[in-house]
Design a protein around this motif. Structure first.
Motif, PDB file in Angstrom:
ATOM      1  N   THR A   1       0.865  -1.180   0.000  1.00 37.70           N
ATOM      2  CA  THR A   1       0.000   0.000   0.000  1.00 37.70           C
ATOM      3  C   THR A   1       0.898   1.225   0.000  1.00 37.70           C
ATOM      4  N   ILE A   2       0.625   2.145  -0.899  1.00 33.56           N
ATOM      5  CA  ILE A   2       1.286   3.441  -0.896  1.00 33.56           C
ATOM      6  C   ILE A   2       0.198   4.444  -0.536  1.00 33.56           C
ATOM      7  N   ALA A   3       0.320   5.025   0.652  1.00 35.44           N
ATOM      8  CA  ALA A   3      -0.722   5.910   1.181  1.00 35.44           C
ATOM      9  C   ALA A   3      -0.335   7.382   1.018  1.00 35.44           C
ATOM     10  N   GLY A   4      -1.352   8.231   1.044  1.00 35.11           N
ATOM     11  CA  GLY A   4      -1.130   9.672   1.058  1.00 35.11           C
ATOM     12  C   GLY A   4      -0.676  10.266  -0.256  1.00 35.11           C
ATOM     13  N   LEU A   5      -1.095   9.669  -1.373  1.00 36.84           N
ATOM     14  CA  LEU A   5      -0.721  10.201  -2.685  1.00 36.84           C
ATOM     15  C   LEU A   5      -1.642  11.348  -3.069  1.00 36.84           C
ATOM     16  N   SER A   6      -1.069  12.393  -3.652  1.00 29.16           N
ATOM     17  CA  SER A   6      -1.876  13.486  -4.173  1.00 29.16           C
ATOM     18  C   SER A   6      -2.766  12.971  -5.298  1.00 29.16           C
ATOM     19  N   VAL A   7      -3.890  13.612  -5.475  1.00 27.98           N
ATOM     20  CA  VAL A   7      -4.820  13.237  -6.534  1.00 27.98           C
ATOM     21  C   VAL A   7      -4.127  13.419  -7.885  1.00 27.98           C
ATOM     22  N   GLY A   8      -4.300  12.446  -8.775  1.00 30.17           N
ATOM     23  CA  GLY A   8      -3.713  12.534 -10.108  1.00 30.17           C
ATOM     24  C   GLY A   8      -3.489  11.165 -10.717  1.00 30.17           C
ATOM     25  N   THR A   9      -2.763  11.146 -11.813  1.00 30.56           N
ATOM     26  CA  THR A   9      -2.475   9.917 -12.547  1.00 30.56           C
ATOM     27  C   THR A   9      -1.040   9.500 -12.289  1.00 30.56           C
TER      28      THR A   9
END
Length: 121
Positions: free
Chosen positions: A76-84
């Motif tokens: 799991t990679i958490a806390g990603l900014s919204v985007g592609t």
């Protein structure tokens, strides 16, 4: 919590400490955080080999974040900014680098984007 007359600190979910400098006499401080989401999935090797030391990295609009793969292949990679994002798993065994990648992974606000499974070849 107020550290002194000019510093304001707060603990956020995920154990990140944020500290803001404020001007003396300020009574209102407004802090806005961007929306974030998570990416998760499972990594396997095409030959069924070990996943020890495998990392998964998400490359996106504001840089990259990574996580180690668990013994069962999950990540799991958490806390990603919204985007592609492009999501890539890699591990080097002896002199061979094993890689797997998914492109165009969409991270939505507050969402847990699961099922981003990768096979290392």
């Amino acid at each position: 919590m107020i550290d002194d007359d000019r510093r304001l600190g707060c603990q956020t979910k995920g154990s990140h400490l944020l500290v803001f400098d404020v001007e003396a006499g300020e009574t209102d401080v407004r802090v806005e955080f961007g929306e974030v989401g998570d990416v998760s999935g499972r990594v396997t090797r095409a030959d069924g080999g070990s996943l020890e030391e495998t990392t998964v990295t998400a490359f996106g609009p504001e840089g990259s974040s990574w996580a180690r793969v668990g013994k069962d292949g999950s990540y799991t990679i958490a806390g990603l900014s919204v985007g592609t994002y492009a999501v890539r798993a890699t591990v080097k065994v002896d002199d061979k680098e094993w890689r797997g990648e998914r492109l165009e992974v969409e991270v939505l606000p507050g969402a847990k984007t699961g099922g981003i499974d990768l096979t290392l070849t």
